[in-house]
Scaffold this motif. Structure first.
Motif, mmCIF file in Angstrom:
data_model
loop_
_atom_site.group_PDB
_atom_site.id
_atom_site.type_symbol
_atom_site.label_atom_id
_atom_site.label_comp_id
_atom_site.label_asym_id
_atom_site.label_seq_id
_atom_site.Cartn_x
_atom_site.Cartn_y
_atom_site.Cartn_z
ATOM 1 N N GLU A 118 67.061 80.995 41.579
ATOM 2 C CA GLU A 118 66.192 81.408 42.683
ATOM 3 C C GLU A 118 66.245 80.402 43.826
ATOM 4 O O GLU A 118 66.265 80.783 45.010
ATOM 5 N N ILE A 119 66.270 79.114 43.516
ATOM 6 C CA ILE A 119 66.400 78.085 44.553
ATOM 7 C C ILE A 119 67.703 78.276 45.322
ATOM 8 O O ILE A 119 67.744 78.212 46.563
ATOM 9 N N LEU A 120 68.772 78.541 44.605
ATOM 10 C CA LEU A 120 70.071 78.747 45.254
ATOM 11 C C LEU A 120 70.037 79.943 46.199
ATOM 12 O O LEU A 120 70.504 79.856 47.344
ATOM 13 N N SER A 121 69.493 81.060 45.753
ATOM 14 C CA SER A 121 69.474 82.262 46.594
ATOM 15 C C SER A 121 68.585 82.082 47.822
ATOM 16 O O SER A 121 68.877 82.641 48.883
ATOM 17 N N MET A 122 67.535 81.287 47.707
ATOM 18 C CA MET A 122 66.626 81.093 48.832
ATOM 19 C C MET A 122 67.189 80.146 49.888
ATOM 20 O O MET A 122 66.893 80.287 51.082
ATOM 21 N N VAL A 123 67.993 79.177 49.482
ATOM 22 C CA VAL A 123 68.503 78.186 50.432
ATOM 23 C C VAL A 123 69.826 78.614 51.063
ATOM 24 O O VAL A 123 70.271 78.012 52.052
ATOM 25 N N LEU A 124 70.467 79.666 50.544
ATOM 26 C CA LEU A 124 71.768 80.102 51.057
ATOM 27 C C LEU A 124 71.783 80.365 52.566
ATOM 28 O O LEU A 124 72.748 79.985 53.246
ATOM 29 N N PRO A 125 70.767 81.017 53.142
ATOM 30 C CA PRO A 125 70.821 81.300 54.581
ATOM 31 C C PRO A 125 70.866 80.052 55.468
ATOM 32 O O PRO A 125 71.133 80.167 56.666
ATOM 33 N N GLY A 160 73.067 90.028 47.189
ATOM 34 C CA GLY A 160 72.076 90.479 48.161
ATOM 35 C C GLY A 160 71.702 89.416 49.165
ATOM 36 O O GLY A 160 71.377 89.722 50.320
ATOM 37 N N SER A 161 71.762 88.133 48.773
ATOM 38 C CA SER A 161 71.390 87.035 49.671
ATOM 39 C C SER A 161 72.470 86.709 50.689
ATOM 40 O O SER A 161 72.207 85.997 51.660
ATOM 41 N N LEU A 162 73.693 87.190 50.477
ATOM 42 C CA LEU A 162 74.805 86.855 51.363
ATOM 43 C C LEU A 162 74.912 87.770 52.579
ATOM 44 O O LEU A 162 75.791 87.580 53.417
ATOM 45 N N VAL A 163 74.019 88.757 52.682
ATOM 46 C CA VAL A 163 74.096 89.719 53.786
ATOM 47 C C VAL A 163 73.976 89.027 55.136
ATOM 48 O O VAL A 163 74.658 89.403 56.100
ATOM 49 N N SER A 197 69.470 94.423 45.225
ATOM 50 C CA SER A 197 70.327 93.809 46.238
ATOM 51 C C SER A 197 70.998 94.851 47.121
ATOM 52 O O SER A 197 71.290 94.591 48.290
ATOM 53 N N LEU A 198 71.229 96.038 46.581
ATOM 54 C CA LEU A 198 71.860 97.087 47.380
ATOM 55 C C LEU A 198 70.973 97.560 48.525
ATOM 56 O O LEU A 198 71.458 98.192 49.463
#
Length: 764
Positions: A118-125, A160-163, A197-198
């Protein structure tokens, strides 16, 4: 086991608790319990020392967390959760990503894996695209085919986080096949996360991809997947991706052939379920009803141009009416949340099918539902203000929310009250419209007894709406309430009230009535016996400099301001000196102004004298008004001459006196002697406290799962004004009757409300 204080409790010294640097040293060299204690204190460090915490403590956590035991790794992920939602420096964000990837690669605990994922997906942007392509894309592809459920679930989450980081063609090229594979995963949690994510991926990719790949698979998951979580995620993804392509709805055949049938089928299902007693249905059925209520707004916006028959519109809107009157509080909350979107898309098409919905939600027994509606009521008013069918119901609903028994609901409803009045007043053509709006203003006295935050917001909104209101409303409702709040509440409320009062005075056309208010303002406030009334008058004068022309400002305010140079309280004279600097363009040629400034220059208080010296310096440097400022002042003066009229007083109805501020209970702070200047401008007023009383009963038949009330209760001492509430009309034939349990709670009639003794309700 038995509690062992020596094992479970650790005492951190003040040096550690008050220093980010010392706390970071504990993370480096401390024992396990000391590190755990510091990590638990991370939110406090972040709140009070954000820059040092981000640049010192987070890098240390990212460096050493890989070596820590699972308990510390879990605590560090929980600590970082508070930070990744902030804007981090690029280097810190990248270190967080690297640390997450390292821990995910080695950790054995599924709980720790999910937390760091979850930390990884939140900081990606927050990281650069190059880092995404080098670090994230390869790792995500690898995890998408892993034999571990946690890894595949994380890959579905990351896609989903990479959009926001990758272009649509890059997402399609890198992850389309992986995403389709994950939607068929053997594990239900993986399918659910991928479907979720879709929702983002489908909105970003071309409509052709959704039509050929995503929507058919999501429809299959919605109708036939055995896991209710997967069905719920599929419904969310369908609605949000369809809304993302709404601009193509009128020309794309897939909307008519795929999205509209799915939506209408869910409307039919929701109508049947919502018409029943929700206490008796299966949990999975209730979950799907809740999710449909959540995404109803997305669906209706997406298909609004694709519903071609009255039967389709009736089915769609009847499902909303059924959900609005069901005995599931969470379902009704989502209906209130989605109502602005429904009104925007449907009010001009089928107003008859929406009639009664707004009223039902505004009188709902659930405080969360009313609070959600109140938060968006301004958007509804902006659309329905001109509706012949729904305008009256809109005004009644607004008045109901403004007089709600819950303080937070009232606060939500008045946050945009000036905008509501602007929209409701834009097409007034007769006296009937003015009388209609009086329902809203009739509740102002009750609101004036709310918390100081509500009073401050109310004062601001009343000032902003002054030019939309009639003279009768300004004199009978607005001005008395502003005076009442100013004399009974805190400094911030007084300041906001005085600024609003000046705006009100500017838009009272009858000079006699305007001067009656100003006479009270001068006698009770500029010459008040307590210093905070005189400070409040000065605050009003700050606003008056901007509102009135130079000539009218001098006529209405200058004399009283010059007299305040003799005030015994230094704080009053100091604030007056600051005002004099603003008055230079208005009064620089006035002998009385120069004499008053000379008096301040010789003041015995050094701060006052220093402020006066600054004013004198600016006065000597002032070269006169610019041409633009002169034109603006002339325009103000011309507008005032056209606006203000002097009418003959009505002999049979003399002006009643305004509330006497000196008769009110004064704050503990008293006037100081001329020699003392330790009196500060503080919150001298007192906050009102109300004994709590139960809110409206929750409808019988609510789902056993409790709905947490985050709004709280702080009911007023006076009961709310009773507003007639029309019943929600029954839907078309074929839909069940409205449950009797959904009827709104009864309110006490307005006749039981006792007005405050001595409060002046009007100016003749």
């Amino acid at each position: 086991g038995e509690y062992n204080a020596a094992e479970d409790v650790v005492m951190l010294s003040d040096d550690v608790l008050t220093s980010v640097a010392n706390a970071t040293l504990v993370l480096i060299d401390g024992g396990e319990r000391e590190k755990l204690a510091v990590l638990f204190q991370f939110p406090q460090f972040l709140e009070h020392c954000p820059d040092e915490t981000v640049n010192t403590m987070i890098p240390e956590i990212c460096r050493d967390a890989i070596k820590w035991v699972p308990k510390l790794q879990m605590a560090s992920a929980e600590a970082l959760f508070y930070a990744v939602g902030l804007r981090l420096p690029e280097a810190v964000a990248k270190r967080t990503v690297v640390a997450s990837l390292r821990i995910l690669q080695t950790v054995a605990s599924a709980e720790v894996f999910d937390a760091w994922g979850e930390i990884l997906s939140m900081v990606l942007p927050q990281i650069q695209k190059e880092d995404v392509m080098q670090l994230i894309v390869p790792a995500t592809k690898e995890r998408a085919v892993s034999d571990k459920v946690e890894s595949r679930r994380l890959a579905a989450r990351i896609i989903g986080s990479l959009v926001d980081q990758l272009h649509a063609n890059e997402i399609e090229e890198q992850f389309l096949e992986s995403a389709m594979t994950l939607t068929n995963d053997e594990d239900g949690s993986v399918r659910a996360v991928m479907a979720q994510s879709l929702a983002q991926v489908g909105s970003a990719l071309p409509l052709s991809v959704c039509e050929s790949r995503f929507w058919p698979r999501l429809r299959e998951m919605l109708t036939s997947d055995p896991d209710a979580r997967v069905k719920a995620s599929a419904m969310r993804a369908l609605s949000r991706s369809a809304e993302g392509h709404k601009d193509s709805a009128s020309t794309a055949a897939c909307f008519t052939s795929m999205i509209v049938p799915i939506f209408l089928q869910e409307c039919e299902n929701a109508s049947k379920v919502a018409s029943s007693d929700l206490r008796t249905i299966e949990d999975e059925v209730y979950l799907m009803l809740e999710i449909f209520a959540e995404v109803y707004g997305y669906f209706i916006v997406a298909v609004t141009n694709s519903l071609n028959s009255d039967e389709q519109w009736t089915l769609a809107l009847n499902s909303l009416r059924r959900m609005v009157t069901c005995n599931g509080p969470t379902v009704r909350q989502w209906c209130a949340f989605n109502l602005p979107a429904v009104v925007l898309t449907c009010a001009h098409r089928r107003p008859d099918r929406i009639k009664g919905v707004l009223n039902a939600l505004s009188t709902d027994s659930d405080v969360e539902t009313r609070g959600t509606l109140a938060k968006g009521i301004h958007e509804i008013v902006s659309v329905l203000a001109d509706s012949e069918v729904l305008r009256k119901e809109t005004v009644v609903a607004l008045a109901t929310l403004v007089t709600d028994q819950n303080n937070q609901v009232r606060l939500n409803s008045i946050e945009n009250l000036s905008l509501d009045m602007k929209n409701l007043s834009r097409n007034q053509k007769n006296k009937e419209s003015s009388k209609e709006l009086e329902k809203v203003f009739s509740s102002l006295e009750m609101l004036s007894q709310d918390s100081w935050r509500t009073q401050e917001v109310l004062s601001r909104e009343l000032g902003n709406m002054a030019h939309f209101c009639s003279q009768e409303v300004l004199c009978n409702n607005v001005a008395p309430v502003l005076f009442q709040m100013a004399r009974e509440s805190t400094y911030l409320v007084r300041k906001a009230g005085m600024i609003a009062l000046v705006n009100v005075v500017r838009y009272i056309p009858d000079v006699r009535r305007r001067d009656h208010i100003l006479k009270h303002f001068r006698s009770q406030w500029a010459r008040g016996k307590v210093y905070w009334t005189r400070l409040a008058f000065i605050e009003g004068a700050f606003r008056a400099v901007d509102v009135f022309s130079r000539k009218l400002f001098r006529d209405l305010f200058a004399e009283e301001l010059y007299n305040l140079v003799h005030d015994p309280v230094p704080n009053v004279r100091l604030r007056l000196g600051v005002l004099f600097e603003r008055m230079i363009p208005v009064c620089r040629d006035s002998p009385d102004f120069l004499k008053a400034l000379e008096k301040l220059s010789a003041d015995e208080d050094p701060q006052v004298a220093a402020e006066a010296a600054i004013v004198r310096t600016h006065l000597s440097e002032f070269k006169g008004l610019s041409e633009e400022a002169l034109r603006e002042d002339i325009a103000k003066e011309d507008a005032e001459k056209k606006f203000f009229v002097r009418k003959q007083p009505k002999v049979q109805k003399p002006e009643p006196p305004l509330p006497d501020v000196e008769k009110e209970k004064q704050p503990d702070v008293k006037d100081s002697s001329p020699s003392g200047h330790g009196v500060g401008v503080s919150s001298e007023g007192r906050a009102r406290s109300f004994s709590s009383r139960p809110q409206g009963e929750v409808l019988q038949g609510a789902k056993p799962t409790p709905v947490v009330n985050s709004l709280g209760t702080n009911p007023p001492q006076q009961p709310p004004i009773q507003v007639p509430q029309p019943q929600v009309p029954a839907p078309d034939a074929g839909v069940g009757a409205i449950p009797a349990s959904a009827a709104p709670a009864q309110q006490k009639p307005a006749s039981e409300a006792k007005p405050k003794k001595g409060f002046c309700a009007c100016f003749s």
